[in-house]
Design an enzyme around this catalytic site. Structure first.
Site, PDB file in Angstrom:
ATOM      1  N   TYR A  99      13.374  66.652 110.148  1.00 33.76           N
ATOM      2  CA  TYR A  99      13.071  65.652 111.154  1.00 33.76           C
ATOM      3  C   TYR A  99      14.332  65.327 111.929  1.00 33.76           C
ATOM      4  O   TYR A  99      15.437  65.371 111.388  1.00 33.76           O
ATOM      5  CB  TYR A  99      12.501  64.383 110.500  1.00 33.76           C
ATOM      6  CG  TYR A  99      13.332  63.854 109.356  1.00 33.76           C
ATOM      7  CD1 TYR A  99      14.360  62.941 109.571  1.00 33.76           C
ATOM      8  CD2 TYR A  99      13.119  64.299 108.054  1.00 33.76           C
ATOM      9  CE1 TYR A  99      15.130  62.462 108.524  1.00 33.76           C
ATOM     10  CE2 TYR A  99      13.886  63.831 106.997  1.00 33.76           C
ATOM     11  CZ  TYR A  99      14.899  62.900 107.244  1.00 33.76           C
ATOM     12  OH  TYR A  99      15.666  62.447 106.211  1.00 33.76           O
ATOM     13  N   ASP A 139      16.657  56.023 106.048  1.00 35.03           N
ATOM     14  CA  ASP A 139      16.992  56.904 104.919  1.00 35.03           C
ATOM     15  C   ASP A 139      17.079  58.329 105.458  1.00 35.03           C
ATOM     16  O   ASP A 139      16.273  59.190 105.124  1.00 35.03           O
ATOM     17  CB  ASP A 139      15.928  56.788 103.827  1.00 35.03           C
ATOM     18  CG  ASP A 139      16.256  57.645 102.612  1.00 35.03           C
ATOM     19  OD1 ASP A 139      17.433  58.023 102.453  1.00 35.03           O
ATOM     20  OD2 ASP A 139      15.327  57.951 101.838  1.00 35.03           O
ATOM     21  N   ILE A 140      18.063  58.570 106.292  1.00 31.76           N
ATOM     22  CA  ILE A 140      18.190  59.853 106.989  1.00 31.76           C
ATOM     23  C   ILE A 140      19.068  60.780 106.154  1.00 31.76           C
ATOM     24  O   ILE A 140      20.250  60.525 105.950  1.00 31.76           O
ATOM     25  CB  ILE A 140      18.796  59.664 108.400  1.00 31.76           C
ATOM     26  CG1 ILE A 140      18.035  58.564 109.150  1.00 31.76           C
ATOM     27  CG2 ILE A 140      18.775  60.976 109.162  1.00 31.76           C
ATOM     28  CD1 ILE A 140      16.544  58.790 109.259  1.00 31.76           C
ATOM     29  N   GLU A 141      18.469  61.887 105.684  1.00 31.35           N
ATOM     30  CA  GLU A 141      19.175  62.801 104.787  1.00 31.35           C
ATOM     31  C   GLU A 141      19.101  64.247 105.268  1.00 31.35           C
ATOM     32  O   GLU A 141      19.256  65.177 104.476  1.00 31.35           O
ATOM     33  CB  GLU A 141      18.593  62.690 103.372  1.00 31.35           C
ATOM     34  CG  GLU A 141      18.681  61.285 102.793  1.00 31.35           C
ATOM     35  CD  GLU A 141      18.169  61.201 101.369  1.00 31.35           C
ATOM     36  OE1 GLU A 141      18.391  62.160 100.608  1.00 31.35           O
ATOM     37  OE2 GLU A 141      17.546  60.178 101.017  1.00 31.35           O
ATOM     38  N   GLY A 142      18.874  64.449 106.558  1.00 28.73           N
ATOM     39  CA  GLY A 142      18.800  65.813 107.071  1.00 28.73           C
ATOM     40  C   GLY A 142      18.601  65.812 108.571  1.00 28.73           C
ATOM     41  O   GLY A 142      18.655  64.773 109.225  1.00 28.73           O
TER      42      GLY A 142
END
Length: 287
Positions: A99, A139-142
């Site tokens: 995303y 919660d951005i992890e990518g």
């Protein structure tokens, strides 16, 4: 969704329940929603065990199905928690999937969608029903690190319409965070729960606290947030690495970090694993 974006509805992943406690006390945040055997949202909130808390919404692991309007039944639970002084927020992103935001205009449209479908706006297709959430957790992890700052600004601007829109984030402990580091510099985030697990260079390990402590000092010294939280798993099985035994946390780790004016408490993953271990009960009085 009204906009066309790689940031799909499936990545609107969780809720954060936030109870603001006294300035001299730390809070506890716990993730709820990833296992259908962990009790309802209202039941968990009613325990009074948690001060802050993320629960997983669109991927509710057996609790409900948002794509058949099945999650509207959570609306009364959300309102019940809010009546107890708990702020309920939607977390976007997560550790799975791809995303990203393509442009500033994309960020604006995502903010509009979140406002109309989860916050104080209006929509005929609100996944959680009529309940009005209190804000958005990043919660951005990518993906990429682009335009998350713009999304934060657009969301924050909705506070001008009356009710404050709270912003929180869950970055990884290596500083600065690769995904939301830029967004955090805006100074718009109220609470930041840093994930000190699955990150060996900055987590606690077998009595060695220096890596965690050094990283903690970087976060509390450089991020203009109201409060910073120590993110941990509640059991060894809850994460790949980074579990801290309760005795070590209360005797060594917390005393080393609680002196910071920005110390807010601990964020724990997850409610299901805490049900198995009773981790929170063993640390709560020390937080």
């Amino acid at each position: 969704m009204a906009f066309r974006s790689p940031f799909s509805l499936a990545l609107l992943s969780s809720l954060v329940l936030l109870l603001v406690v006294g300035s001299n006390a730390g809070g506890i945040s716990i993730n709820w929603g990833q296992n259908g055997n962990e009790g309802t949202l209202a039941e968990t909130c009613a325990t009074g065990n948690y001060d802050y808390w993320p629960d997983y919404m669109i991927n509710l692991a057996g609790h409900c199905d948002p794509f058949s309007n099945g999650c509207t039944k959570i609306s009364p639970d959300i309102e019940s928690c809010q009546a107890k002084g708990v702020k309920v927020m939607l977390s976007i992103g997560g550790g799975a999937g791809s995303y990203y935001l393509t442009s500033a205009e994309d960020a604006r449209q995502v903010a509009t969608y979140l406002w109309n479908n989860f916050l104080g706006g209006k929509s005929s297709s609100r996944p959680l029903g009529d309940a009005v959430l209190d804000g958005i957790d990043f919660d951005i992890e990518g993906g990429t690190n682009q335009h998350w700052d713009g999304l934060a600004r657009y969301l924050s601007a909705y506070s001008n319409r009356g009710k404050k829109v709270y912003l929180t984030a869950a970055p990884q402990c290596p500083f600065p965070d690769a995904w939301v580091g830029g967004a955090l510099k805006t100074g718009l985030f109220d609470y930041v729960w840093v994930q000190f697990y699955n990150n060996p260079p900055c987590q606690y390990s077998s009595g060695a606290i220096s890596n965690l402590e050094d990283s903690w000092k970087q976060w509390t010294s450089n991020i203009p947030a109201t409060k910073i939280f120590l993110g941990l798993p509640t059991a060894p099985e809850a994460a790949g690495s980074g579990f801290i035994p309760a005795a070590d946390l209360t005797s060594t780790v917390l005393p080393a970090i609680k002196g910071s004016d920005k110390y807010g408490g601990v964020m724990l993953w997850s409610k299901y694993y805490d049900d198995q271990t009773g981790y929170i009960s063993s640390i709560k009085s020390h937080v």
